[in-house]
Design a protein around this motif. Structure first.
Motif, PDB file in Angstrom:
ATOM      1  N   CYS A 268       1.054  -8.624  -3.592  1.00 60.38           N
ATOM      2  CA  CYS A 268       0.432  -8.725  -2.264  1.00 60.38           C
ATOM      3  C   CYS A 268       1.099  -9.809  -1.427  1.00 60.38           C
ATOM      4  CB  CYS A 268      -1.061  -9.015  -2.405  1.00 60.38           C
ATOM      5  SG  CYS A 268      -2.030  -7.629  -3.023  1.00 60.38           S
TER       6      CYS A 268
ATOM      7  N   ALA B  43      -0.711  -2.723  -3.199  1.00 63.95           N
ATOM      8  CA  ALA B  43       0.122  -3.198  -4.301  1.00 63.95           C
ATOM      9  C   ALA B  43      -0.044  -2.287  -5.510  1.00 63.95           C
ATOM     10  CB  ALA B  43      -0.255  -4.633  -4.661  1.00 63.95           C
TER      11      ALA B  43
ATOM     12  N   ALA C 124       4.932  -1.176  -3.719  1.00 64.11           N
ATOM     13  CA  ALA C 124       3.917  -1.098  -2.667  1.00 64.11           C
ATOM     14  C   ALA C 124       3.879   0.330  -2.152  1.00 64.11           C
ATOM     15  CB  ALA C 124       4.231  -2.071  -1.534  1.00 64.11           C
TER      16      ALA C 124
END
Length: 210
Positions: free
Chosen positions: A46, A59, A75
């Motif tokens: 993140c 994430a 991601a």
């Protein structure tokens, strides 16, 4: 707070309490070493998402069955996990579309559910556990992972990668110069697969197949 305001001991901004239900957190067990590693890695991913200036991404961590140093971070855009469900409020009305994240139902044919089904009778009468004592963060048993994760052959992204490998093999075989029989077999198989997937997708999203 009111008492402190009257006495003049509190000079900060207006305070508004916000209640929140922590029932699930209170009933949950203490996180294992795997849980801690997983949460730490997600938080680290993140950070990189924010540092890259990305928005609307989630994430992801895959290859969780392998050791920690072989986990794969990434991601995924939330929009890629969404579909538009359409419905009509009445006859002769325009359909309304509402985006929503795909539902993930329990795989009743998966190995994890099959193991639960096979041991369901034992769970009623016996104590079945992997660690009878407190959670360990070092030593034997510290690296234990969830059974539902260990019994699966591959994780979700691993199966996606396997599918992509099959598609690449098809592309390498079916190309200009291949025989008519190979081309017909490929067209027949791909047509059947796409029709089946279209029906399965429409049943889960509520949209008619294209």
């Amino acid at each position: 707070m009111n008492k402190r305001l009257k006495e003049g001991t509190y000079k900060g901004k207006k305070f508004n309490a916000i209640c929140h239900f922590f029932g699930y957190q209170a009933r949950g067990a203490m996180p294992s070493k795997f849980d801690c590693d997983y949460a730490y890695v997600l938080g680290h991913v993140c950070y990189h998402i924010l540092a890259a200036g990305l928005n609307g991404y989630m994430a992801t961590v895959t290859n969780l069955k392998s050791p920690l140093n072989k986990w794969r971070c990434g991601a995924a855009p939330i929009s890629s996990m969404m579909t538009v469900k359409r419905w009509s409020r009445g006859p002769a009305t325009t359909q309304i579309g509402k985006p929503a994240v795909h539902m993930a139902s329990v795989d009743l044919r998966g190995k994890a559910y099959e193991m639960l089904r096979q041991n369901s009778s034992s769970c009623l009468l016996e104590d079945i556990y992997r660690n009878p004592g407190p959670l360990q963060f070092e030593g034997p048993g510290a690296d234990a992972k969830p059974i539902s994760l260990c019994v699966e052959d591959q994780d979700y992204m691993g199966r996606i990668k396997k599918l992509q490998e099959y598609l690449e093999k098809v592309k390498s075989i079916v190309k200009p110069g291949c025989s008519q029989d190979v081309l017909k077999a490929a067209l027949s198989a791909m047509s059947s697969v796409t029709e089946t997937l279209a029906i399965m997708t429409s049943s889960s999203t509520g949209q008619p197949p294209l």
